[in-house]
Motif scaffolding. Structure first.
Motif, PDB file in Angstrom:
ATOM      1  N   ARG A  12      62.661  43.578  44.119  1.00 48.13           N
ATOM      2  CA  ARG A  12      62.044  42.248  44.205  1.00 48.13           C
ATOM      3  C   ARG A  12      63.019  41.183  43.684  1.00 48.13           C
ATOM      4  O   ARG A  12      63.169  40.123  44.273  1.00 48.13           O
ATOM      5  CB  ARG A  12      60.770  42.260  43.355  1.00 48.13           C
ATOM      6  CG  ARG A  12      59.959  41.002  43.419  1.00 48.13           C
ATOM      7  CD  ARG A  12      58.783  41.099  42.493  1.00 48.13           C
ATOM      8  NE  ARG A  12      59.234  41.229  41.100  1.00 48.13           N
ATOM      9  CZ  ARG A  12      58.505  41.749  40.118  1.00 48.13           C
ATOM     10  NH1 ARG A  12      57.298  42.207  40.355  1.00 48.13           N
ATOM     11  NH2 ARG A  12      58.973  41.820  38.897  1.00 48.13           N
ATOM     12  N   MET A  15      65.995  40.781  46.242  1.00 55.08           N
ATOM     13  CA  MET A  15      65.545  40.132  47.486  1.00 55.08           C
ATOM     14  C   MET A  15      65.310  38.637  47.262  1.00 55.08           C
ATOM     15  O   MET A  15      65.652  37.799  48.107  1.00 55.08           O
ATOM     16  CB  MET A  15      64.257  40.783  48.006  1.00 55.08           C
ATOM     17  CG  MET A  15      64.487  42.145  48.667  1.00 55.08           C
ATOM     18  SD  MET A  15      62.949  42.879  49.301  1.00 55.08           S
ATOM     19  CE  MET A  15      62.656  41.852  50.747  1.00 55.08           C
ATOM     20  N   GLY A  16      64.731  38.302  46.117  1.00 56.96           N
ATOM     21  CA  GLY A  16      64.484  36.896  45.788  1.00 56.96           C
ATOM     22  C   GLY A  16      65.791  36.140  45.611  1.00 56.96           C
ATOM     23  O   GLY A  16      65.959  35.027  46.104  1.00 56.96           O
ATOM     24  N   ALA A  19      67.293  35.510  48.891  1.00 56.11           N
ATOM     25  CA  ALA A  19      66.506  34.531  49.649  1.00 56.11           C
ATOM     26  C   ALA A  19      66.773  33.113  49.174  1.00 56.11           C
ATOM     27  O   ALA A  19      66.810  32.178  49.960  1.00 56.11           O
ATOM     28  CB  ALA A  19      65.020  34.852  49.522  1.00 56.11           C
ATOM     29  N   ARG A  20      66.958  32.944  47.878  1.00 57.16           N
ATOM     30  CA  ARG A  20      67.099  31.598  47.315  1.00 57.16           C
ATOM     31  C   ARG A  20      68.542  31.108  47.308  1.00 57.16           C
ATOM     32  O   ARG A  20      68.797  29.942  47.044  1.00 57.16           O
ATOM     33  CB  ARG A  20      66.549  31.578  45.874  1.00 57.16           C
ATOM     34  CG  ARG A  20      65.065  31.890  45.771  1.00 57.16           C
ATOM     35  CD  ARG A  20      64.564  31.704  44.345  1.00 57.16           C
ATOM     36  NE  ARG A  20      65.310  32.505  43.373  1.00 57.16           N
ATOM     37  CZ  ARG A  20      64.993  33.748  42.988  1.00 57.16           C
ATOM     38  NH1 ARG A  20      63.927  34.319  43.489  1.00 57.16           N
ATOM     39  NH2 ARG A  20      65.714  34.390  42.099  1.00 57.16           N
ATOM     40  N   THR A  69      59.286  26.491  56.136  1.00 57.92           N
ATOM     41  CA  THR A  69      59.942  27.336  57.121  1.00 57.92           C
ATOM     42  C   THR A  69      60.505  28.576  56.428  1.00 57.92           C
ATOM     43  O   THR A  69      61.005  28.501  55.298  1.00 57.92           O
ATOM     44  CB  THR A  69      61.080  26.596  57.843  1.00 57.92           C
ATOM     45  OG1 THR A  69      61.926  25.983  56.867  1.00 57.92           O
ATOM     46  CG2 THR A  69      60.554  25.520  58.778  1.00 57.92           C
ATOM     47  N   VAL A  70      60.381  29.702  57.104  1.00 58.47           N
ATOM     48  CA  VAL A  70      60.839  30.989  56.567  1.00 58.47           C
ATOM     49  C   VAL A  70      61.429  31.793  57.730  1.00 58.47           C
ATOM     50  O   VAL A  70      60.913  31.726  58.852  1.00 58.47           O
ATOM     51  CB  VAL A  70      59.667  31.774  55.928  1.00 58.47           C
ATOM     52  CG1 VAL A  70      60.050  33.214  55.634  1.00 58.47           C
ATOM     53  CG2 VAL A  70      59.179  31.082  54.663  1.00 58.47           C
ATOM     54  N   TRP A  86      63.156  38.136  53.760  1.00 59.95           N
ATOM     55  CA  TRP A  86      62.297  36.982  53.987  1.00 59.95           C
ATOM     56  C   TRP A  86      62.992  35.862  53.240  1.00 59.95           C
ATOM     57  O   TRP A  86      63.099  35.920  52.014  1.00 59.95           O
ATOM     58  CB  TRP A  86      60.899  37.194  53.400  1.00 59.95           C
ATOM     59  CG  TRP A  86      59.989  38.034  54.238  1.00 59.95           C
ATOM     60  CD1 TRP A  86      60.193  39.320  54.630  1.00 59.95           C
ATOM     61  CD2 TRP A  86      58.714  37.637  54.767  1.00 59.95           C
ATOM     62  NE1 TRP A  86      59.129  39.753  55.375  1.00 59.95           N
ATOM     63  CE2 TRP A  86      58.203  38.739  55.475  1.00 59.95           C
ATOM     64  CE3 TRP A  86      57.958  36.460  54.710  1.00 59.95           C
ATOM     65  CZ2 TRP A  86      56.966  38.699  56.120  1.00 59.95           C
ATOM     66  CZ3 TRP A  86      56.727  36.433  55.350  1.00 59.95           C
ATOM     67  CH2 TRP A  86      56.242  37.540  56.052  1.00 59.95           C
ATOM     68  N   VAL A  87      63.518  34.883  53.949  1.00 52.96           N
ATOM     69  CA  VAL A  87      64.277  33.830  53.272  1.00 52.96           C
ATOM     70  C   VAL A  87      63.746  32.456  53.688  1.00 52.96           C
ATOM     71  O   VAL A  87      63.357  32.247  54.834  1.00 52.96           O
ATOM     72  CB  VAL A  87      65.797  33.929  53.565  1.00 52.96           C
ATOM     73  CG1 VAL A  87      66.316  35.325  53.253  1.00 52.96           C
ATOM     74  CG2 VAL A  87      66.131  33.559  54.994  1.00 52.96           C
ATOM     75  N   GLN A  88      63.742  31.532  52.737  1.00 52.45           N
ATOM     76  CA  GLN A  88      63.298  30.169  53.023  1.00 52.45           C
ATOM     77  C   GLN A  88      64.263  29.514  54.004  1.00 52.45           C
ATOM     78  O   GLN A  88      65.471  29.719  53.918  1.00 52.45           O
ATOM     79  CB  GLN A  88      63.260  29.364  51.717  1.00 52.45           C
ATOM     80  CG  GLN A  88      62.730  27.947  51.900  1.00 52.45           C
ATOM     81  CD  GLN A  88      62.550  27.223  50.581  1.00 52.45           C
ATOM     82  OE1 GLN A  88      63.038  27.674  49.554  1.00 52.45           O
ATOM     83  NE2 GLN A  88      61.849  26.099  50.611  1.00 52.45           N
ATOM     84  N   GLY A  89      63.741  28.728  54.925  1.00 52.08           N
ATOM     85  CA  GLY A  89      64.589  27.977  55.851  1.00 52.08           C
ATOM     86  C   GLY A  89      64.705  28.648  57.209  1.00 52.08           C
ATOM     87  O   GLY A  89      63.968  29.587  57.523  1.00 52.08           O
ATOM     88  N   ARG A  90      65.665  28.176  58.006  1.00 51.56           N
ATOM     89  CA  ARG A  90      65.754  28.594  59.407  1.00 51.56           C
ATOM     90  C   ARG A  90      67.073  29.288  59.722  1.00 51.56           C
ATOM     91  O   ARG A  90      67.482  29.354  60.875  1.00 51.56           O
ATOM     92  CB  ARG A  90      65.580  27.368  60.310  1.00 51.56           C
ATOM     93  CG  ARG A  90      64.164  26.804  60.332  1.00 51.56           C
ATOM     94  CD  ARG A  90      64.132  25.425  60.925  1.00 51.56           C
ATOM     95  NE  ARG A  90      64.822  24.482  60.049  1.00 51.56           N
ATOM     96  CZ  ARG A  90      65.888  23.786  60.391  1.00 51.56           C
ATOM     97  NH1 ARG A  90      66.379  23.889  61.600  1.00 51.56           N
ATOM     98  NH2 ARG A  90      66.455  22.982  59.513  1.00 51.56           N
ATOM     99  N   ARG A 129      70.245  25.929  37.695  1.00 49.44           N
ATOM    100  CA  ARG A 129      69.004  25.608  36.974  1.00 49.44           C
ATOM    101  C   ARG A 129      69.296  25.016  35.612  1.00 49.44           C
ATOM    102  O   ARG A 129      68.635  24.077  35.171  1.00 49.44           O
ATOM    103  CB  ARG A 129      68.160  26.870  36.808  1.00 49.44           C
ATOM    104  CG  ARG A 129      67.555  27.292  38.128  1.00 49.44           C
ATOM    105  CD  ARG A 129      66.743  28.550  37.960  1.00 49.44           C
ATOM    106  NE  ARG A 129      66.054  28.852  39.208  1.00 49.44           N
ATOM    107  CZ  ARG A 129      65.483  29.999  39.473  1.00 49.44           C
ATOM    108  NH1 ARG A 129      65.501  30.969  38.567  1.00 49.44           N
ATOM    109  NH2 ARG A 129      64.879  30.197  40.620  1.00 49.44           N
TER     110      ARG A 129
ATOM    111  N   VAL B 245      57.760  38.646  46.519  1.00 45.71           N
ATOM    112  CA  VAL B 245      59.135  38.226  46.224  1.00 45.71           C
ATOM    113  C   VAL B 245      59.170  36.698  46.183  1.00 45.71           C
ATOM    114  O   VAL B 245      58.522  36.041  47.007  1.00 45.71           O
ATOM    115  CB  VAL B 245      60.094  38.749  47.321  1.00 45.71           C
ATOM    116  CG1 VAL B 245      61.492  38.170  47.141  1.00 45.71           C
ATOM    117  CG2 VAL B 245      60.145  40.269  47.310  1.00 45.71           C
ATOM    118  N   ALA B 246      59.914  36.143  45.228  1.00 53.74           N
ATOM    119  CA  ALA B 246      60.092  34.682  45.165  1.00 53.74           C
ATOM    120  C   ALA B 246      61.140  34.294  46.198  1.00 53.74           C
ATOM    121  O   ALA B 246      62.335  34.303  45.927  1.00 53.74           O
ATOM    122  CB  ALA B 246      60.522  34.260  43.759  1.00 53.74           C
TER     123      ALA B 246
END
Lengths: 151, 367
Positions: A12, A15-16, A19-20, A69-70, A86-90, A129, B245-246
């Motif tokens: 997890r 993957m996060g 994705a970010r 969007t994902v 699974w990633v944010q955006g296009r 951050r 998942v974030a």
């Protein structure tokens, strides 16, 4: 849903992180890592929307705030390991790389990818951050209280 | 009667070609890039994402470029685009208490645990035009000061009142909230549906309604309990894996108002709440939303004379969507030749009848 196992928790996290990550940074680190595994698509990259939910008062009834969007993708390496993204955006290429790294993290290549891709991404995210948090902290108000009259 | 409905193609083609030229402006001036709009017109981008109800800063920036800066037209473009996207799922509810806050203030506690953090705000600026910004190729501003950040997220201001029992608890709702993008608005709406409609509603409309409630049309005495601007993680359960998942982060503005109390002979007095949550950085909209949310709770909270515009659910929810409103408003500029011809015929006939009746009356009087 069962309680996530330790392996699930580690997966997890990566993957996060993938994705970010900014797409350019991920592409560069992936290129530098030089991995070119053979794979086949289980689900080629597909862009869609995920409904983002909030709660009334931050704690109460769940409501639909708006979508984002994902892009998702799933693939299988020739060795059999399956990777999901699974990633944010296009960005389809970003989803492809994220799925490849996810799959490779389940193989003997894991330590190398952890060092060459995940560790630098984690460090960059922490720095990004921290920089915002440090600027915010500098705008924190310090009130002075004046004593009035006789104590 | 039939009228020509074809024949405008050439004119429409020319109009669109000219529109493209006007959108670009003077070609001697460099073209805006989408990245420039995304990075330097962030609040316009935020508004388009909130009212377009789709979080994607690049798309919102592109929509603004295409719409010549018209935020409502840009939101329309985003709404149209989103209908082409398959729905992949829904996120877990955002944990806004864990938000990374750029800004976080409370108007009710001076010594707010976690501190008052101003963030990059327009407040306390003098609103004087800065002519230095008119200079091209100005160097970037000096880096903002930094200080050691707090180690843990700031607690919610409302949680402090909650502990004392002086604030109404937030009731739980349905596990799967109603969704305006899937089913048409039905009244009466529950709070979840109202919050969705307000979150994507027109900023100007909500501002005016909220202002009207402050001026006495459904007064409910709000205090800004807490206002947060920052980013929160979006967690999505991955169906293939069975854990969440974030997968990204969204910029958010959250406002919680603490309002005048409700109480009765059987229940002790408690403050009530209003809530605003908006995609992107937009505190005017978030505060407005919280005021209107609270105003719309008038009936549920048993307030007498709840008949002000901001308290009227049907009025607010049916008119807050600017894409819907401009669609209906602007359709009246499109050809209505047939309708108008019918009305024109009617007016001519009424006038002729009136003239004939007058003539008959005067000849009778003369005779």
């Amino acid at each position: 849903m069962d309680r996530p196992t330790e392996d699930d928790a580690a997966r997890r996290d990566w993957m996060g992180l993938l994705a970010r990550a900014p797409a350019e940074a991920l592409q560069k680190l992936w290129g530098d890592a030089g991995a070119t595994p053979r794979f086949s698509w289980l689900r080629p990259p597909e862009t869609g929307a995920v409904m983002v939910r909030g709660r009334a008062g931050g704690v109460g009834a769940v409501f639909n705030l708006g979508e984002m969007t994902v892009t998702r993708a799933s693939l299988a390496l020739d060795c059999g390991a399956v990777g999901h993204a699974w990633v944010q955006g296009r960005d389809r290429r970003k989803a492809e790389i994220a799925a490849l790294v996810d799959a490779l993290m389940q193989t003997a290549a894991a330590p190398r990818l952890r060092a060459q891709v995940l560790a630098p991404l984690a460090e960059a995210e922490r720095a990004r951050r921290d920089a915002r948090a440090r600027k915010a902290a500098a705008t924190q108000v310090a009130f002075f209280t004046m004593a009035r009259g006789d104590a | 009667m039939y009228v020509a409905t074809k024949g405008g193609e050439r004119a429409i083609g020319a109009a669109h070609a000219w529109l493209a030229e006007e959108r670009r402006g003077d070609p001697a001036t460099p073209a805006l890039t989408v990245a420039q709009i995304r990075e330097q017109m962030t609040l316009a981008v935020a508004r388009v994402m909130a009212e377009g109800a789709l979080y994607d800063p690049d798309l919102a920036a592109l929509a603004l470029k295409q719409a010549r800066g018209d935020a409502v037209e840009a939101a329309f473009l985003i709404r149209a685009y989103r209908t082409t996207l398959p729905r992949l799922g829904a996120s877990l509810a955002l944990d806004t208490a864990a938000m990374a806050c750029d800004r976080r203030i409370s108007a009710i506690f001076k010594d707010l645990p976690g501190g008052q953090t101003l963030g990059p705000t327009f407040d306390y600026t003098h609103r004087l035009l800065d002519f230095a910004l008119a200079a091209e190729d100005a160097p970037p501003p000096p880096a903002a000061p930094e200080a050691p950040p707090a180690s843990s997220p700031a607690p919610r201001a409302a949680a402090i009142l909650d502990r004392e029992g002086v604030l109404q608890p937030e009731p739980e709702g349905a596990d799967t909230p109603p969704d305006l993008t899937r089913a048409p608005l039905e009244l009466p709406a529950d709070r979840a549906l109202r919050l969705q409609a307000l979150a994507r509603g027109d900023e100007g409309f909500l501002l005016a309604l909220a202002y009207s409630s402050q001026r006495g049309y459904g007064r409910n005495h709000p205090f800004v309990g807490e206002l947060r601007v920052g980013a929160a993680a979006v967690e999505v359960e991955i169906p293939e894996l069975g854990f969440a998942v974030a997968i990204g982060e969204v910029a958010l503005t959250e406002c919680e108002t603490i309002n005048q109390f409700a109480g009765s002979t059987t229940e002790p007095a408690q403050f009530t709440r209003g809530y605003g949550l908006v995609l992107g950085c937009n505190e005017r909209k978030a505060i407005s939303m919280a005021l209107v949310d609270r105003a719309l709770r008038a009936r549920e909270l048993g307030e007498a004379d709840a008949d002000a515009p901001a308290q009227d659910e049907e009025f607010v929810l049916s008119h807050c969507d600017n894409v819907q409103a401009s669609g209906f408003l602007e359709h009246i500029k499109l050809p209505h030749h047939v309708d108008f011809q019918a009305e024109l015929e009617l007016v001519r006939r009424l006038r002729a009848e009136a003239t004939a009746a007058q003539a008959a009356a005067s000849s009778e009087a003369a005779g």
